[in-house]
Design an enzyme around this catalytic site. Structure first.
Site, PDB file in Angstrom:
ATOM      1  N   CYS A  31      -4.536  -5.923 -45.050  1.00 47.24           N
ATOM      2  CA  CYS A  31      -3.878  -6.061 -44.041  1.00 47.24           C
ATOM      3  C   CYS A  31      -2.710  -5.394 -43.889  1.00 47.24           C
ATOM      4  CB  CYS A  31      -3.434  -7.600 -44.731  1.00 47.24           C
ATOM      5  SG  CYS A  31      -2.359  -7.736 -46.330  1.00 47.24           S
ATOM      6  N   HIS A  84       0.945 -10.689 -48.497  1.00 49.10           N
ATOM      7  CA  HIS A  84       0.529 -11.220 -46.921  1.00 49.10           C
ATOM      8  C   HIS A  84       0.970 -10.026 -46.048  1.00 49.10           C
ATOM      9  CE1 HIS A  84      -3.174 -11.729 -44.219  1.00 49.10           C
ATOM     10  NE2 HIS A  84      -2.557 -12.667 -43.728  1.00 49.10           N
ATOM     11  N   ASP A 100      -1.706 -12.622 -37.053  1.00 51.52           N
ATOM     12  CA  ASP A 100      -2.997 -12.784 -38.230  1.00 51.52           C
ATOM     13  C   ASP A 100      -3.837 -12.378 -37.791  1.00 51.52           C
ATOM     14  OD1 ASP A 100      -3.348 -12.542 -40.594  1.00 51.52           O
ATOM     15  OD2 ASP A 100      -2.107 -15.081 -40.563  1.00 51.52           O
TER      16      ASP A 100
END
Length: 202
Positions: A31, A84, A100
């Site tokens: 991520c 994250h 996201d």
């Protein structure tokens, strides 16, 4: 529709900061590098001022963060990540959106929708996770300049960070750390994060 662009009145007022989800560079479980590439895209293409964007690291002291509506588990339950990373865009029009690439929510997702559906409140979270969630909000300039985290396979494929970073000391832990004295950026509790970055115009 999940995964779609903002629609209706919101779409008429908001200019997305980057291309559609399908056009973004993406690799599952990386991520921070996905968001690094989004920041790079915004800087290069100038669809919006890079100053309006932030890289947001979500973690806690235990490195156990529940996040809902993730592709890894799109049902009712959360995915427990050690951390994250998402992109926050606070537009000049007073709107805030979250980007996201791992969510099944819209891309981009209105700030309040993401908070309510993906992060939730302490009332929805198992006691062992309550009051620990933190968001470290980092300038995209610091993020682009100082993130040294390269996985050789990705570097070989020339899809993510420049290979020159292979000679640099990996400093991802400094970004993940929720100690305000470590690394870059400002650390917020969830309520502080919502108060600071909520959309002013809905």
């Amino acid at each position: 529709m999940e995964g779609a662009r903002p629609t209706g009145a919101t779409a008429a007022r908001y200019q997305p900061a980057c291309p559609t989800r399908e056009a973004c560079v993406y690799s599952s479980c990386y991520c921070e590098e996905n968001i690094w590439k989004l920041c790079e895209y915004i800087k290069t293409h100038a669809q919006c001022p890079l100053e309006e964007c932030y890289a947001v690291f979500i973690s806690n002291e235990k490195k156990m963060i529940p996040i809902w509506k993730q592709q890894a588990r799109p049902g009712n339950g959360p995915v427990i990540w050690d951390y994250h990373v998402v992109l926050l865009h606070t537009s000049s029009g007073g709107q805030s959106f979250i980007y996201d690439l791992d969510t099944v929510l819209p891309f981009p997702c209105p700030f309040h929708t993401y908070v309510e559906d993906a992060l939730k409140s302490d009332d929805d979270i198992h006691p062992q996770f309550r009051s620990y969630e933190r968001q470290k909000v980092i300038s995209p300039f610091s993020f682009l300049d100082f993130l040294f985290t390269v996985h050789p396979k990705l570097c070989f494929q020339q899809t993510f960070l420049p290979c020159v970073f292979l000679d640099s000391k990996m400093n991802l832990d400094d970004f993940i750390s929720m100690d305000p004295d470590v690394g870059w950026g400002a650390v917020y509790t969830l309520s502080e994060f919502v108060h600071r970055f909520s959309s002013k115009n809905c």
